[in-house]
Motif scaffolding. Structure first.
Motif, PDB file in Angstrom:
ATOM      1  N   ILE A  16      -0.412  37.604  -2.522  1.00  0.00           N
ATOM      2  CA  ILE A  16       0.594  37.434  -3.558  1.00  0.00           C
ATOM      3  C   ILE A  16       1.555  38.617  -3.485  1.00  0.00           C
ATOM      4  N   ILE A  17       2.839  38.349  -3.348  1.00  0.00           N
ATOM      5  CA  ILE A  17       3.839  39.412  -3.325  1.00  0.00           C
ATOM      6  C   ILE A  17       4.450  39.515  -4.712  1.00  0.00           C
ATOM      7  N   GLY A  18       4.087  40.565  -5.426  1.00  0.00           N
ATOM      8  CA  GLY A  18       4.570  40.770  -6.789  1.00  0.00           C
ATOM      9  C   GLY A  18       3.459  40.594  -7.799  1.00  0.00           C
ATOM     10  N   ALA A  19       3.217  41.623  -8.616  1.00  0.00           N
ATOM     11  CA  ALA A  19       2.146  41.577  -9.613  1.00  0.00           C
ATOM     12  C   ALA A  19       2.708  41.588 -11.026  1.00  0.00           C
ATOM     13  N   GLY A  20       3.794  40.846 -11.224  1.00  0.00           N
ATOM     14  CA  GLY A  20       4.267  40.584 -12.578  1.00  0.00           C
ATOM     15  C   GLY A  20       3.362  39.544 -13.219  1.00  0.00           C
ATOM     16  N   PRO A  21       3.752  38.989 -14.361  1.00  0.00           N
ATOM     17  CA  PRO A  21       2.878  38.021 -15.030  1.00  0.00           C
ATOM     18  C   PRO A  21       2.549  36.807 -14.168  1.00  0.00           C
ATOM     19  N   ILE A  22       3.518  36.326 -13.399  1.00  0.00           N
ATOM     20  CA  ILE A  22       3.285  35.153 -12.565  1.00  0.00           C
ATOM     21  C   ILE A  22       2.390  35.514 -11.374  1.00  0.00           C
ATOM     22  N   GLY A  23       2.638  36.679 -10.792  1.00  0.00           N
ATOM     23  CA  GLY A  23       1.799  37.126  -9.684  1.00  0.00           C
ATOM     24  C   GLY A  23       0.362  37.359 -10.101  1.00  0.00           C
TER      25      GLY A  23
ATOM     26  N   SER B  45       6.074  36.001  -5.620  1.00  0.00           N
ATOM     27  CA  SER B  45       6.295  35.945  -7.074  1.00  0.00           C
ATOM     28  C   SER B  45       6.996  37.228  -7.500  1.00  0.00           C
ATOM     29  N   ALA B  46       8.120  37.472  -6.869  1.00  0.00           N
ATOM     30  CA  ALA B  46       8.830  38.742  -7.037  1.00  0.00           C
ATOM     31  C   ALA B  46       9.812  38.711  -8.193  1.00  0.00           C
ATOM     32  N   GLY B  47       9.540  37.912  -9.220  1.00  0.00           N
ATOM     33  CA  GLY B  47      10.439  37.849 -10.362  1.00  0.00           C
ATOM     34  C   GLY B  47      11.825  37.411  -9.938  1.00  0.00           C
ATOM     35  N   ALA B  48      12.831  38.132 -10.360  1.00  0.00           N
ATOM     36  CA  ALA B  48      14.208  37.837  -9.966  1.00  0.00           C
ATOM     37  C   ALA B  48      14.619  38.668  -8.757  1.00  0.00           C
ATOM     38  N   GLY B  49      13.628  39.252  -8.061  1.00  0.00           N
ATOM     39  CA  GLY B  49      13.929  40.126  -6.948  1.00  0.00           C
ATOM     40  C   GLY B  49      14.164  41.545  -7.451  1.00  0.00           C
ATOM     41  N   ALA B  50      14.884  42.322  -6.678  1.00  0.00           N
ATOM     42  CA  ALA B  50      15.235  43.671  -7.122  1.00  0.00           C
ATOM     43  C   ALA B  50      16.196  43.559  -8.301  1.00  0.00           C
ATOM     44  N   PHE B  51      15.970  44.347  -9.349  1.00  0.00           N
ATOM     45  CA  PHE B  51      16.794  44.201 -10.543  1.00  0.00           C
ATOM     46  C   PHE B  51      17.103  45.556 -11.167  1.00  0.00           C
TER      47      PHE B  51
ATOM     48  N   ASN C 294      10.658  26.693   3.230  1.00  0.00           N
ATOM     49  CA  ASN C 294      10.844  26.067   4.535  1.00  0.00           C
ATOM     50  C   ASN C 294       9.905  26.643   5.588  1.00  0.00           C
ATOM     51  N   LEU C 295       9.266  27.787   5.287  1.00  0.00           N
ATOM     52  CA  LEU C 295       8.309  28.382   6.225  1.00  0.00           C
ATOM     53  C   LEU C 295       6.907  27.882   5.911  1.00  0.00           C
ATOM     54  N   PRO C 296       6.174  27.388   6.906  1.00  0.00           N
ATOM     55  CA  PRO C 296       4.829  26.863   6.652  1.00  0.00           C
ATOM     56  C   PRO C 296       3.877  27.929   6.129  1.00  0.00           C
ATOM     57  N   GLY C 297       3.213  27.623   5.011  1.00  0.00           N
ATOM     58  CA  GLY C 297       2.253  28.560   4.435  1.00  0.00           C
ATOM     59  C   GLY C 297       2.863  29.598   3.525  1.00  0.00           C
ATOM     60  N   VAL C 298       4.171  29.556   3.353  1.00  0.00           N
ATOM     61  CA  VAL C 298       4.853  30.522   2.490  1.00  0.00           C
ATOM     62  C   VAL C 298       5.358  29.785   1.251  1.00  0.00           C
ATOM     63  N   PHE C 299       4.834  30.176   0.093  1.00  0.00           N
ATOM     64  CA  PHE C 299       5.170  29.541  -1.172  1.00  0.00           C
ATOM     65  C   PHE C 299       5.897  30.555  -2.063  1.00  0.00           C
ATOM     66  N   ALA C 300       6.495  30.063  -3.138  1.00  0.00           N
ATOM     67  CA  ALA C 300       7.139  30.947  -4.108  1.00  0.00           C
ATOM     68  C   ALA C 300       6.895  30.401  -5.504  1.00  0.00           C
ATOM     69  N   ALA C 301       6.872  31.297  -6.494  1.00  0.00           N
ATOM     70  CA  ALA C 301       6.602  30.888  -7.878  1.00  0.00           C
ATOM     71  C   ALA C 301       7.314  31.819  -8.836  1.00  0.00           C
ATOM     72  N   GLY C 302       7.671  31.298 -10.005  1.00  0.00           N
ATOM     73  CA  GLY C 302       8.315  32.105 -11.024  1.00  0.00           C
ATOM     74  C   GLY C 302       9.828  32.110 -10.882  1.00  0.00           C
ATOM     75  N   ASP C 303      10.476  33.114 -11.457  1.00  0.00           N
ATOM     76  CA  ASP C 303      11.935  33.166 -11.490  1.00  0.00           C
ATOM     77  C   ASP C 303      12.566  33.208 -10.110  1.00  0.00           C
TER      78      ASP C 303
END
Length: 344
Positions: A15-22, A122-128, A281-290
């Motif tokens: 999991i990339i990102g340990a915010g609430p969604i991560g 799950s990197a939120g909105a990215g760098a902010f 579009n990359l196999p095995g790479v998912f995203a979640a959250g903002d």
């Protein structure tokens, strides 16, 4: 690193990102018996909740009439560590390479390598970073009465405040600080607020909060500290100057995907494009959250939790095609695990 070491260090999911969604994705991956690693670029988990508004109440989390952001993070972390994932902070991922099916290499800013079969971003909105005020002397007053982040609400007890913004963050802080501030003036440049209807209603009904629509900050007055402000009506041009002890500005964030843009992932308008399974579009790479975008997307913590569950369950099926995407009810799964443990 030799082949055996890479094999030993290969995780089912990272999991990339340990915010609430991560953190919720971390928990759900453990629930699905996956070997989990979570990488967080900041020095602590929680993402924006801890970094920007730990003492602010959140009102739209199921089961909680209201809950402090930092308390929600604590609960999510306690939930996540049940299955003993590896959570590593200060690990900013700068490169992602899909080398072959079920083999993804992640590289951090420090040069560390992490190997995994699947990834959930799950990197939120990215760098902010908070959007700054474009008024004279604003930069000089930062930390001397001008704030873009509230870490300790008690700092504003018995103080006269000007709060700027029309979204949920600005409205929430006005309502949170209302009981302790001496008085609050809340300005918004447009006619209508963009926050939740209930928050707008409470703001307008408050006897302590004076609301000024169609108003903008023109000037901050003070030598060593904020002493007063001038606001201007952007319809008729009339101005008003009054004393305040602090200015709190919540006019949004400047965000960007940072290094994610260079990973070969399809993006649009600063968001990662995903399908109905939350896969990119990359196999095995998912995203979640903002950070994820799909038709019907709502950028809420509650819907982000759903994104995480969908992403993790489909990642499980991606790794093990015989495993069902639908995990069954968590109460049944936890009960079964407990029974097995007791019988051993």
């Amino acid at each position: 690193m030799d082949e055996q070491t890479q094999k030993d260090d290969l995780y089912d999911i990272t999991i990339i990102g340990a915010g609430p969604i991560g953190l919720y994705a971390t928990y759900y991956a453990g629930l699905r018996d996956m070997k989990v690693k979570t990488l967080e670029s900041l020095s602590q988990v929680g993402g924006q909740l801890n970094a920007l508004y730990p003492k602010k109440y959140i009102y739209d989390i199921p089961g909680y009439p209201k809950i402090l952001a930092e308390e929600l993070v604590w609960n999510l972390q306690a939930q996540a560590i049940q299955y003993k994932p590896e959570i590593i902070t200060e690990q900013k991922v700068v490169d992602l390479q899909v080398r072959e099916p079920l083999s993804i290499a992640l590289t951090t800013e420090k040069g560390d390598k992490h190997f995994t079969k699947t990834v959930v971003i799950s990197a939120g909105a990215g760098a902010f970073m908070p959007r700054k005020l474009a008024v004279p002397d604003a930069a000089a007053m930062e930390g001397r009465g001008l704030y873009y982040v509230v870490h300790h609400p008690e700092d504003f007890r018995d103080r006269r405040l000007l709060i700027i913004g029309g979204g949920d963050s600005a409205l929430d802080w006005s309502l949170t600080l209302e009981p302790i501030a001496r008085e609050i003036a809340h300005i918004h440049m447009l006619k209508q607020f963009r926050g939740h209807e209930d928050s707008v209603r409470k703001l307008m009904q408050s006897k302590k909060i004076k609301t000024y629509i169609h108003h903008q900050l023109k000037e901050i007055h003070g030598e060593e500290h904020v002493e007063a402000v001038t606001i201007v009506n952007n319809v008729d041009g009339s101005e008003m100057t009054f004393e305040v002890d602090a200015v709190l500005s919540f006019i949004g964030f400047i965000t960007n995907l940072g290094p994610i843009k260079n990973w070969g992932i399809e993006t649009e308008r600063n968001a990662i494009q995903v399908d109905q399974t939350m896969q990119t579009n990359l196999p095995g790479v998912f995203a979640a959250g903002d950070v994820a975008s799909h038709p019907g997307k709502l950028k809420l913590i509650s819907t982000g939790f759903a994104d995480a569950a969908v992403a993790v369950n489909n990642a499980k099926h991606f790794i093990e095609p015989k495993a069902r995407v639908y995990p069954g009810h968590s109460s049944h799964k936890i009960g079964k695990k407990k029974k097995q443990t007791e019988s051993e």
